[in-house]
Design a protein around this motif. Structure first.
Motif, mmCIF file in Angstrom:
data_model
loop_
_atom_site.group_PDB
_atom_site.id
_atom_site.type_symbol
_atom_site.label_atom_id
_atom_site.label_comp_id
_atom_site.label_asym_id
_atom_site.label_seq_id
_atom_site.Cartn_x
_atom_site.Cartn_y
_atom_site.Cartn_z
ATOM 1 N N GLU A 99 3.981 -4.169 0.194
ATOM 2 C CA GLU A 99 5.415 -4.853 -0.193
ATOM 3 C C GLU A 99 6.200 -4.452 1.209
ATOM 4 O O GLU A 99 7.035 -5.537 1.462
ATOM 5 N N GLU A 100 5.933 -3.746 1.943
ATOM 6 C CA GLU A 100 6.680 -3.413 3.241
ATOM 7 C C GLU A 100 6.209 -4.599 4.209
ATOM 8 O O GLU A 100 7.254 -5.043 4.953
ATOM 9 N N ALA B 46 -2.463 -10.526 -0.317
ATOM 10 C CA ALA B 46 -1.216 -9.987 -0.544
ATOM 11 C C ALA B 46 -0.396 -10.629 0.702
ATOM 12 O O ALA B 46 0.709 -11.162 0.256
ATOM 13 N N VAL B 47 -0.674 -10.803 2.081
ATOM 14 C CA VAL B 47 0.452 -11.123 2.889
ATOM 15 C C VAL B 47 0.030 -12.604 3.659
ATOM 16 O O VAL B 47 0.562 -13.110 4.263
ATOM 17 N N THR C 54 -10.828 -4.362 2.805
ATOM 18 C CA THR C 54 -9.363 -4.356 3.562
ATOM 19 C C THR C 54 -8.874 -5.856 3.859
ATOM 20 O O THR C 54 -7.644 -6.313 3.549
ATOM 21 N N ALA C 55 -9.785 -6.515 4.537
ATOM 22 C CA ALA C 55 -9.631 -7.666 5.070
ATOM 23 C C ALA C 55 -9.259 -8.625 3.468
ATOM 24 O O ALA C 55 -8.147 -9.342 3.592
ATOM 25 N N ARG C 56 -9.792 -8.635 2.604
ATOM 26 C CA ARG C 56 -9.788 -9.399 1.501
ATOM 27 C C ARG C 56 -8.134 -8.990 0.833
ATOM 28 O O ARG C 56 -7.389 -9.889 0.401
ATOM 29 N N LEU D 248 -1.996 -10.748 12.503
ATOM 30 C CA LEU D 248 -3.382 -10.289 12.925
ATOM 31 C C LEU D 248 -3.699 -8.983 12.160
ATOM 32 O O LEU D 248 -2.803 -8.088 12.257
ATOM 33 N N LEU D 249 -4.829 -8.991 11.581
ATOM 34 C CA LEU D 249 -5.325 -8.032 10.659
ATOM 35 C C LEU D 249 -6.422 -7.203 11.765
ATOM 36 O O LEU D 249 -7.239 -7.735 12.095
#
Length: 470
Positions: A207-208, A243-244, A236-238, A222-223
């Motif tokens: 949410e942040e 989400a964003v 984590t990537a999925r 960039l992840l």
């Protein structure tokens, strides 16, 4: 990073190349081994299934099974499929075409190297020695981790770029808004926003990031993921992508001993390309991701283009030319040897360099015990530094008493001093042989004619019977 996968894949295709005609059973057996190798390397199961299906469909065609070199044809198909799985040919550049200041949002879990990567990116885009010469502002939105904002400010100072002033009590969204306003008011080209991470994915974190994304409208999200985490990196990537939305991936610790499966899974899982990779703690250790080069290294084909780029970026051309000239004239001393070691260390680990040479990946195990480790080279530098000027210029004067003094001064053993002197002597012998043979003799007799007895591993490239001068 890809040592395990590379070793197994190379073994599969070496066996195929030695055969004449291939049957469908041969291809099926090879695909079974490739499948196991990929699963053992932490490649996600859906990615493995898709990869094997695409390769099998192309490999059992009549143009392969009936070709003159079917083993080579199958290897080519696998190489093309690897490139496709990794994102296609060519590096994907960052999107910096938006109106200035261009916002770049860095997201990821805590411990993935996100803050360090933000500093590296700042250096790359506008820091000391940057080719792009953009005005860059770094801003830490991490109010969760103690001293995170101070850490980024210190990284910005080292990189030679600006950082947003720290104002206690502001929320991450307020800091993001202030960063963009500062960027517009003070004429920055790029604003890099380093968000907070968590030890695990949670809704509060997502949410942040959503709120920050809404107020900044980043050109790039960039992840940053740690290649060492394997399947967790894929999860984590999925989660972040759902989400964003992720526009690109930065994989850190690519110089580690991870199995490499996460890199092969990322494009399939997120649809976003791997744009950059981190391969060390130094601020300049950030590189473009080239799928075709990585595929070549996995299959033992090397990455000569990458090696040339690394050499041109890190080596002192003038110093290299002077050193080469001295070596060819036979005036090579231990000071020059120390200079050569410094040049090699700039390029990273020896194993990393070997990975970039075609066919040399398989020889690393044979070379492992031959004092080629980077830490050994650094130890050699310490030993040379403990010598007097006359000893460095004339190593022949170094006898037993001098060896004891040198070893004590370097915190080494006499045996280590002896090994260094032996390697230097071997190198000097090689240079004298080059000088004696000349270019034509070298081409006629090959690399084996230069190597002191025992230095060339059995089965190494270019090996010939020992040259015995008349």
């Amino acid at each position: 990073m890809f040592d395990s996968l590379s070793g197994r894949m190379t073994g599969v295709f070496d066996r195929l190349r030695t055969r004449g005609a291939l049957s469908e059973a041969d291809v099926a057996e090879a695909m079974r081994e490739v499948r196991l190798a990929m699963l053992d390397s932490d490649v996600a199961l859906p990615v493995v299934k898709d990869f094997i299906n695409r390769v099998r469909e192309r490999a059992i065609g009549s143009e392969v099974l009936e070709s003159i070199s079917p083993g080579q044809a199958v290897a080519k198909i696998v190489n093309d499929a690897l490139v496709e799985a990794l994102g296609g040919a060519g590096a994907v550049p960052l999107n910096l075409n938006a109106a200035a200041p261009v916002p770049i949002l860095m997201v990821g879990l805590q411990g993935s190297g996100k803050t360090t990567t933000a500093g590296k990116l700042g250096l790359r885009l506008g820091g000391l020695g940057s080719r792009e010469r953009r005005r860059v502002l770094l801003a830490s939105l991490d109010t969760q981790r103690p001293a995170a904002q101070l850490q980024l400010a210190q990284l910005a100072q080292r990189a030679g770029v600006a950082s947003l002033a720290i104002v206690p009590g502001q929320t991450p969204v307020q800091i993001a808004e202030r960063a963009m306003e500062t960027g517009r008011r003070e004429g920055y080209d790029v604003v890099i926003l380093d968000t907070a991470g968590r030890l695990s994915i949670d809704e509060a974190l997502m949410e942040e990031v959503r709120q920050i994304r809404a107020v900044t409208t980043p050109a790039e999200t960039l992840l940053v993921v740690d290649a060492m985490t394997g399947q967790d990196a894929v999860n984590t990537a999925r989660a972040f992508n759902e989400a964003v939305g992720v526009t690109g991936i930065v994989m850190t610790r690519m110089d580690g001993d991870a199995r490499g499966g996460a890199a092969l899974s990322m494009r399939h899982i997120t649809g976003a390309p791997i744009k950059l990779t981190g391969s060390g703690e130094k601020l300049d250790a950030l590189e473009d991701f080239h799928p075709e080069r990585v595929a070549g290294r996995i299959l033992g084909l090397g990455d000569l283009a990458g090696l040339v780029e690394k050499a041109s970026d890190t080596l002192d051309q003038e110093e290299s030319e002077k050193l080469a000239l001295k070596m060819l004239r036979g005036k090579f001393d231990l000071d020059d040897y120390a200079g050569q070691i410094r040049q090699i260390n700039k390029m990273g680990s020896i194993s990393g360099i070997l990975d970039m040479l075609p066919g040399m990946g398989q020889m690393k195990s044979q070379l492992a015990g031959r004092d080629l480790d980077t830490s050994v080279l650094k130890r050699h530098t310490a030993i040379i530094s403990s010598m007097t000027k006359s000893e460095r210029r004339t190593p022949d004067i170094i006898k037993a008493s001098r060896k004891k003094r040198i070893a004590a001064g370097a915190g080494a053993t006499v045996q280590e001093v002896n090994r260094l002197l032996k390697q230097f002597d071997d190198m000097s012998t090689m240079m004298k042989r080059i000088n004696k043979l000349g270019a034509k003799g070298l081409m006629r007799q090959g690399l084996g004619a230069l190597m002191p007895k025992g230095m060339m591993p059995q089965g190494g490239p270019g090996q010939r019977p020992p040259h015995r001068p008349h």
